[in-house]
Design a protein around this motif. Structure first.
Motif, PDB file in Angstrom:
ATOM      1  N   LEU A  42       0.804  -1.218   0.000  1.00  0.00           N
ATOM      2  CA  LEU A  42       0.000   0.000   0.000  1.00  0.00           C
ATOM      3  C   LEU A  42       0.837   1.267   0.000  1.00  0.00           C
ATOM      4  N   GLY A  43       2.136   1.092   0.087  1.00  0.00           N
ATOM      5  CA  GLY A  43       3.032   2.246   0.006  1.00  0.00           C
ATOM      6  C   GLY A  43       2.695   3.309   1.019  1.00  0.00           C
ATOM      7  N   GLU A  44       2.484   4.508   0.532  1.00  0.00           N
ATOM      8  CA  GLU A  44       2.225   5.652   1.411  1.00  0.00           C
ATOM      9  C   GLU A  44       0.826   5.640   2.011  1.00  0.00           C
ATOM     10  N   TYR A  45      -0.029   4.760   1.585  1.00  0.00           N
ATOM     11  CA  TYR A  45      -1.424   4.742   2.046  1.00  0.00           C
ATOM     12  C   TYR A  45      -1.566   3.908   3.312  1.00  0.00           C
ATOM     13  N   THR A  46      -0.853   4.299   4.342  1.00  0.00           N
ATOM     14  CA  THR A  46      -0.808   3.532   5.582  1.00  0.00           C
ATOM     15  C   THR A  46      -2.159   3.462   6.291  1.00  0.00           C
ATOM     16  N   GLU A  47      -3.046   4.377   6.000  1.00  0.00           N
ATOM     17  CA  GLU A  47      -4.363   4.359   6.637  1.00  0.00           C
ATOM     18  C   GLU A  47      -5.158   3.107   6.261  1.00  0.00           C
ATOM     19  N   PHE A  48      -4.741   2.418   5.211  1.00  0.00           N
ATOM     20  CA  PHE A  48      -5.429   1.204   4.785  1.00  0.00           C
ATOM     21  C   PHE A  48      -4.790  -0.064   5.349  1.00  0.00           C
ATOM     22  N   ASN A  49      -3.679   0.069   6.054  1.00  0.00           N
ATOM     23  CA  ASN A  49      -2.988  -1.111   6.583  1.00  0.00           C
ATOM     24  C   ASN A  49      -3.847  -1.913   7.545  1.00  0.00           C
ATOM     25  N   GLU A  50      -4.613  -1.235   8.405  1.00  0.00           N
ATOM     26  CA  GLU A  50      -5.471  -1.950   9.357  1.00  0.00           C
ATOM     27  C   GLU A  50      -6.551  -2.731   8.614  1.00  0.00           C
ATOM     28  N   LEU A  51      -7.129  -2.127   7.580  1.00  0.00           N
ATOM     29  CA  LEU A  51      -8.128  -2.859   6.785  1.00  0.00           C
ATOM     30  C   LEU A  51      -7.509  -4.088   6.136  1.00  0.00           C
ATOM     31  N   LYS A  52      -6.349  -3.905   5.562  1.00  0.00           N
ATOM     32  CA  LYS A  52      -5.652  -5.028   4.926  1.00  0.00           C
ATOM     33  C   LYS A  52      -5.380  -6.121   5.948  1.00  0.00           C
ATOM     34  N   SER A  53      -4.880  -5.734   7.098  1.00  0.00           N
ATOM     35  CA  SER A  53      -4.579  -6.698   8.150  1.00  0.00           C
ATOM     36  C   SER A  53      -5.832  -7.459   8.589  1.00  0.00           C
ATOM     37  N   LEU A  54      -6.913  -6.746   8.785  1.00  0.00           N
ATOM     38  CA  LEU A  54      -8.153  -7.383   9.236  1.00  0.00           C
ATOM     39  C   LEU A  54      -8.730  -8.341   8.186  1.00  0.00           C
ATOM     40  N   ILE A  55      -8.683  -7.963   6.919  1.00  0.00           N
ATOM     41  CA  ILE A  55      -9.240  -8.863   5.905  1.00  0.00           C
ATOM     42  C   ILE A  55      -8.369 -10.105   5.761  1.00  0.00           C
ATOM     43  N   ILE A  56      -7.061  -9.939   5.920  1.00  0.00           N
ATOM     44  CA  ILE A  56      -6.176 -11.108   5.882  1.00  0.00           C
ATOM     45  C   ILE A  56      -6.457 -12.005   7.097  1.00  0.00           C
ATOM     46  N   GLN A  57      -6.636 -11.408   8.267  1.00  0.00           N
ATOM     47  CA  GLN A  57      -6.972 -12.194   9.459  1.00  0.00           C
ATOM     48  C   GLN A  57      -8.289 -12.946   9.266  1.00  0.00           C
ATOM     49  N   TYR A  58      -9.268 -12.262   8.694  1.00  0.00           N
ATOM     50  CA  TYR A  58     -10.584 -12.856   8.449  1.00  0.00           C
ATOM     51  C   TYR A  58     -10.466 -14.058   7.516  1.00  0.00           C
TER      52      TYR A  58
END
Length: 135
Positions: A42-58
């Motif tokens: 996601l590069g500079e778009y760190t605000e999306f890291n939590e979403l990415k992490s949660l969908i991977i966890q899911y």
């Protein structure tokens, strides 16, 4: 997930049909989704890291549940089926966190501008009432 739903509850045909769907289609699809999304930078778009992490966890939790279900079907073990269903319930809890995080980000001006940068649009804040756009 739809394929899984199509093989359980009211749509249940047989253990063999569920086993084949899990082994041949569902598990490989989830493995690919987890791998593909994990590889996204996601590069500079760190605000999306939590979403990415949660969908991977899911998806990972669902994958764990599906593998446990395969194991349960092979062993014909109802306790393992229960454990697999518990894992699916845990996955749904993670998905609720994902949805809550998504809603929180949708309400922020920062999210809207970042999302637009991701898709290449240019936003001039003064031209838009962001509260109306995300409502």
């Amino acid at each position: 997930n739809d394929l899984y739903s199509n093989n359980v509850e009211d749509n249940y045909e047989s253990d063999e049909a569920l086993y084949n769907a899990l082994k041949d289609t569902i598990v490989p699809n989830y493995e690919k989704m987890v791998k593909d999304v994990s590889a996204i930078d996601l590069g500079e778009y760190t605000e999306f890291n939590e979403l990415k992490s949660l969908i991977i966890q899911y998806w990972s939790k669902k994958l764990e549940a599906f593998n446990k279900m395969i194991d349960a079907l092979e062993a014909q073990d109802s306790d393992r089926v229960t454990k697999a269903n518990d894992l699916l319930s845990d996955a749904e809890d993670i998905y609720k966190k994902y949805e809550a995080e998504l809603e929180k980000l949708k309400k922020s001006k920062y999210f809207y501008n970042s999302a637009c940068r991701l898709v290449g649009c240019v936003i001039k804040e003064e031209e838009y009432d962001l509260d109306k756009m995300v409502a």
